[in-house]
Scaffold this active site. Sequence first.
Site, PDB file in Angstrom:
ATOM      1  N   ARG A 171       0.835  -1.218   0.000  1.00  9.68           N
ATOM      2  CA  ARG A 171       0.000   0.000   0.000  1.00  9.68           C
ATOM      3  C   ARG A 171       0.866   1.262   0.000  1.00  9.68           C
ATOM      4  NH1 ARG A 171      -5.263   0.062   2.278  1.00  9.68           N
ATOM      5  NH2 ARG A 171      -4.810   1.925   3.467  1.00  9.68           N
ATOM      6  N   ARG A 175      10.098   6.031  -2.374  1.00 11.36           N
ATOM      7  CA  ARG A 175      10.508   7.027  -3.376  1.00 11.36           C
ATOM      8  C   ARG A 175      11.990   7.385  -3.235  1.00 11.36           C
ATOM      9  NH1 ARG A 175       5.783  10.109  -1.904  1.00 11.36           N
ATOM     10  NH2 ARG A 175       3.995   9.281  -3.057  1.00 11.36           N
ATOM     11  N   ARG A 246      -9.470  -5.943  13.726  1.00  8.36           N
ATOM     12  CA  ARG A 246      -8.776  -5.129  14.711  1.00  8.36           C
ATOM     13  C   ARG A 246      -9.685  -3.943  15.037  1.00  8.36           C
ATOM     14  NH1 ARG A 246      -4.817  -7.337  17.285  1.00  8.36           N
ATOM     15  NH2 ARG A 246      -3.670  -5.377  17.563  1.00  8.36           N
ATOM     16  N   ARG A 276      -0.044   5.883  16.461  1.00  6.31           N
ATOM     17  CA  ARG A 276       0.122   7.220  15.889  1.00  6.31           C
ATOM     18  C   ARG A 276      -0.684   8.239  16.686  1.00  6.31           C
ATOM     19  NH1 ARG A 276      -3.326   6.611  10.138  1.00  6.31           N
ATOM     20  NH2 ARG A 276      -5.202   5.800  11.105  1.00  6.31           N
ATOM     21  N   GLU A 299      -3.664   6.687  19.137  1.00 12.61           N
ATOM     22  CA  GLU A 299      -4.421   5.572  18.577  1.00 12.61           C
ATOM     23  C   GLU A 299      -3.791   4.256  19.007  1.00 12.61           C
ATOM     24  OE1 GLU A 299      -5.453   6.775  14.550  1.00 12.61           O
ATOM     25  OE2 GLU A 299      -5.420   4.665  13.971  1.00 12.61           O
ATOM     26  N   TYR A 347     -10.748  -4.347   3.359  1.00  5.73           N
ATOM     27  CA  TYR A 347     -10.326  -2.985   3.669  1.00  5.73           C
ATOM     28  C   TYR A 347     -10.519  -2.159   2.409  1.00  5.73           C
ATOM     29  CZ  TYR A 347      -8.040   1.124   5.210  1.00  5.73           C
ATOM     30  OH  TYR A 347      -7.817   2.432   5.548  1.00  5.73           O
ATOM     31  N   ASP A 349     -10.757   1.720   0.789  1.00  5.86           N
ATOM     32  CA  ASP A 349     -10.684   3.169   0.937  1.00  5.86           C
ATOM     33  C   ASP A 349     -12.001   3.773   0.456  1.00  5.86           C
ATOM     34  OD1 ASP A 349      -8.233   3.810   2.126  1.00  5.86           O
ATOM     35  OD2 ASP A 349      -7.159   3.411   0.266  1.00  5.86           O
TER      36      ASP A 349
HETATM   37  P1  FAD Z   1     -19.289   2.209   7.014  1.00  5.16           P
HETATM   38  O1  FAD Z   1     -18.826   3.607   6.890  1.00  5.16           O
HETATM   39  O2  FAD Z   1     -18.643   1.335   8.024  1.00  5.16           O
HETATM   40  O3  FAD Z   1     -20.862   2.238   7.261  1.00  5.16           O
HETATM   41  C1  FAD Z   1     -21.588   1.108   7.705  1.00  5.16           C
HETATM   42  C2  FAD Z   1     -22.684   1.594   8.654  1.00  5.16           C
HETATM   43  O4  FAD Z   1     -23.593   0.507   8.899  1.00  5.16           O
HETATM   44  C3  FAD Z   1     -22.181   2.038  10.011  1.00  5.16           C
HETATM   45  O5  FAD Z   1     -22.541   3.384  10.235  1.00  5.16           O
HETATM   46  C4  FAD Z   1     -22.889   1.112  11.001  1.00  5.16           C
HETATM   47  O6  FAD Z   1     -23.320   1.793  12.174  1.00  5.16           O
HETATM   48  C5  FAD Z   1     -24.092   0.633  10.208  1.00  5.16           C
HETATM   49  N1  FAD Z   1     -24.589  -0.689  10.622  1.00  5.16           N
HETATM   50  C6  FAD Z   1     -23.897  -1.852  10.592  1.00  5.16           C
HETATM   51  N2  FAD Z   1     -24.688  -2.882  10.974  1.00  5.16           N
HETATM   52  C7  FAD Z   1     -25.907  -2.354  11.249  1.00  5.16           C
HETATM   53  C8  FAD Z   1     -27.157  -2.920  11.659  1.00  5.16           C
HETATM   54  N3  FAD Z   1     -27.286  -4.232  11.829  1.00  5.16           N
HETATM   55  N4  FAD Z   1     -28.204  -2.090  11.863  1.00  5.16           N
HETATM   56  C9  FAD Z   1     -28.077  -0.747  11.651  1.00  5.16           C
HETATM   57  N5  FAD Z   1     -26.917  -0.166  11.235  1.00  5.16           N
HETATM   58  C10 FAD Z   1     -25.865  -0.962  11.023  1.00  5.16           C
HETATM   59  N6  FAD Z   1     -10.520   5.604   3.576  1.00  5.16           N
HETATM   60  C11 FAD Z   1      -9.903   6.560   2.819  1.00  5.16           C
HETATM   61  O7  FAD Z   1     -10.206   6.678   1.620  1.00  5.16           O
HETATM   62  N7  FAD Z   1      -8.975   7.406   3.382  1.00  5.16           N
HETATM   63  C12 FAD Z   1      -8.607   7.339   4.683  1.00  5.16           C
HETATM   64  O8  FAD Z   1      -7.771   8.102   5.140  1.00  5.16           O
HETATM   65  C13 FAD Z   1      -9.225   6.324   5.487  1.00  5.16           C
HETATM   66  N8  FAD Z   1      -8.891   6.221   6.786  1.00  5.16           N
HETATM   67  C14 FAD Z   1      -9.462   5.234   7.521  1.00  5.16           C
HETATM   68  C15 FAD Z   1      -9.066   5.118   8.854  1.00  5.16           C
HETATM   69  C16 FAD Z   1      -9.596   4.109   9.638  1.00  5.16           C
HETATM   70  C17 FAD Z   1      -9.158   4.005  11.063  1.00  5.16           C
HETATM   71  C18 FAD Z   1     -10.526   3.181   9.075  1.00  5.16           C
HETATM   72  C19 FAD Z   1     -11.074   2.046   9.875  1.00  5.16           C
HETATM   73  C20 FAD Z   1     -10.957   3.329   7.760  1.00  5.16           C
HETATM   74  C21 FAD Z   1     -10.415   4.337   6.969  1.00  5.16           C
HETATM   75  N9  FAD Z   1     -10.815   4.513   5.643  1.00  5.16           N
HETATM   76  C22 FAD Z   1     -10.202   5.471   4.883  1.00  5.16           C
HETATM   77  C23 FAD Z   1     -11.846   3.647   5.025  1.00  5.16           C
HETATM   78  C24 FAD Z   1     -13.283   4.250   5.137  1.00  5.16           C
HETATM   79  O9  FAD Z   1     -13.631   4.376   6.501  1.00  5.16           O
HETATM   80  C25 FAD Z   1     -14.264   3.317   4.395  1.00  5.16           C
HETATM   81  O10 FAD Z   1     -13.917   3.269   3.027  1.00  5.16           O
HETATM   82  C26 FAD Z   1     -15.732   3.739   4.481  1.00  5.16           C
HETATM   83  O11 FAD Z   1     -16.124   4.082   5.772  1.00  5.16           O
HETATM   84  C27 FAD Z   1     -16.616   2.572   3.998  1.00  5.16           C
HETATM   85  O12 FAD Z   1     -17.965   2.977   3.953  1.00  5.16           O
HETATM   86  P2  FAD Z   1     -19.140   1.911   4.104  1.00  5.16           P
HETATM   87  O13 FAD Z   1     -20.385   2.623   3.730  1.00  5.16           O
HETATM   88  O14 FAD Z   1     -18.817   0.668   3.357  1.00  5.16           O
HETATM   89  O15 FAD Z   1     -19.133   1.457   5.634  1.00  5.16           O
HETATM   90  N1  UDP Z   2       3.169   0.688   8.448  1.00  9.29           N
HETATM   91  C1  UDP Z   2       4.241   0.628   9.304  1.00  9.29           C
HETATM   92  N2  UDP Z   2       4.769   1.806   9.772  1.00  9.29           N
HETATM   93  C2  UDP Z   2       4.263   3.004   9.464  1.00  9.29           C
HETATM   94  C3  UDP Z   2       3.154   3.062   8.589  1.00  9.29           C
HETATM   95  C4  UDP Z   2       2.641   1.885   8.106  1.00  9.29           C
HETATM   96  O1  UDP Z   2       4.709  -0.453   9.634  1.00  9.29           O
HETATM   97  O2  UDP Z   2       4.774   4.013   9.953  1.00  9.29           O
HETATM   98  C5  UDP Z   2       2.612  -0.600   7.948  1.00  9.29           C
HETATM   99  C6  UDP Z   2       1.483  -1.111   8.830  1.00  9.29           C
HETATM  100  O3  UDP Z   2       1.541  -2.527   8.844  1.00  9.29           O
HETATM  101  C7  UDP Z   2       0.242  -0.638   8.114  1.00  9.29           C
HETATM  102  C8  UDP Z   2       0.670  -0.763   6.656  1.00  9.29           C
HETATM  103  O4  UDP Z   2       2.059  -0.411   6.648  1.00  9.29           O
HETATM  104  O5  UDP Z   2      -0.880  -1.457   8.411  1.00  9.29           O
HETATM  105  C9  UDP Z   2      -0.104   0.103   5.684  1.00  9.29           C
HETATM  106  O6  UDP Z   2       0.044   1.470   6.065  1.00  9.29           O
HETATM  107  P1  UDP Z   2      -1.137   2.517   5.910  1.00  9.29           P
HETATM  108  O7  UDP Z   2      -0.631   3.843   6.303  1.00  9.29           O
HETATM  109  O8  UDP Z   2      -1.735   2.337   4.562  1.00  9.29           O
HETATM  110  O9  UDP Z   2      -2.121   2.010   7.044  1.00  9.29           O
HETATM  111  P2  UDP Z   2      -3.678   2.277   7.278  1.00  9.29           P
HETATM  112  O10 UDP Z   2      -4.095   3.482   6.494  1.00  9.29           O
HETATM  113  O11 UDP Z   2      -4.279   1.005   6.792  1.00  9.29           O
HETATM  114  O12 UDP Z   2      -3.779   2.458   8.760  1.00  9.29           O
END
Ligand code: FAD
Ligand code: UDP
Length: 380
Positions: A171, A175, A246, A276, A299, A347, A349
Amino acid sequence: MRFCIVGAGFSGAIIARHLSERGHQVLVLDERPHTAGNCHTERDSATGVMVHNYGPHIFHTSDQRAWDYVNRFGTFRPYINRVKAVSGGRVYTLPVNLLTINQFFNLTLSPDEARAFIASKGDSSITDPQNFEEQALSMIGPELYHAFFRGYTRKQWGMEPTELPASILKRLPLRFNYDDNYFNHLHQGMPENGYTAIIDAILDTPNVEVRLGEKFEDVEESFRHVFYTGPLDRYFGFRLGRLGYRTLDFERIEADGDYQGTAVINHCDETTPYTRISEHKHFAPWEADTFKRTVAFREYSRLCGEADIPYYPIRLVNEKSMLNSYIDLANNTAGVSFLGRLGTYRYLDMDVTISEALDACDRIDVLLAKGSTFPAFFNL
Ligand code: FAD
Ligand code: UDP
């Protein structure tokens, strides 16, 4: 009968709007008290800062359709994610770039010299990396792997990097110039008024009723079809077991002024228990200076328990075989389609989520025109 959408994140909102635009009645349910799923943002009452409640979200994509779609529903401001990393008591930039290499090894290499230097560090006996560690050792060698990846990955995933797939490391870019943009995509930005305003605008359409704070399990109404964006195993009452995730714990830090001087600092040493710290006012640089106080979050990652929020699907061998059994079960269940991050246990985005939901809308049109039923999965 109306359609039901479970989940008011990007996946659910896009399907709901599309059905509504085709003249259908839709109920959108979410058990949370807000829309936007995991992308939810809201102004922090103590500091006024726009906070990403479920962890930092940066919009980055090369998918023009997804970018055009979100820009229809809100204004995106330029934002480039430039991550800093603390390792061994020093601060570096990530992803690994020429500055990281030169600072770490105390050198002044040019791009070509750095490329040759890192190639000489890489383990050339690993020709087909089978796991995260092998991928790292072959790509960047032991020093950078131990400084930036081994400890962080053990904290993030709670297991040995030898047990994790090589794809996780792929991912991140590597560079040999001074570009420290965390992403390689064509477009990157931050919504001026947060993600929740964007998703509310998508849902703001006739024929859609949004009901918050309500679980699908508690609803007795019958529906023409259910589009389910919650966890796949939960829909089936976990009858084949629980898919591993997780989860994250966030520890709040409030301070005057500027806490760490940037949005994200990764803490790569294993002796530091968190992965982080994100300081959210820096995700909105156009307004960051207007706040007197600041809020940041440490976090911590751990295995997801039954009462926790599922964040990252683990997808190791165990989960993959259980996932296949759930997929078979879903394919033999009428009246429901599974979408999104939790519905397909991947996973994703935001841009991929959006793109997949838009593809599903195209298929929905074709199937509705033919009078056919909907499949269990549009994107698997
Ligand atoms: P979700 O946003 O998870 O929506 C699902 C919804 O369903 C939830 O609100 C939940 O409450 C509801 N639900 C589930 N079961 C039920 C039920 N039985 N009854 C009623 N409601 C229910 N993507 C990026 O592009 N850039 C980022 O920087 C990025 N950072 C992230 C950081 C973290 C820590 C995480 C975990 C994800 C990150 N993502 C990021 C990914 C992003 O969060 C997802 O792509 C996006 O939220 C997916 O949308 P979704 O609609 O599939 O699911
Ligand atoms: N990672 C790491 N050190 C860092 C950043 C990332 O070891 O400082 C590893 C870690 O295993 C992470 C993966 O690279 O799950 C992908 O990084 P990314 O920033 O895409 O993580 P996410 O957005 O999924 O939290």
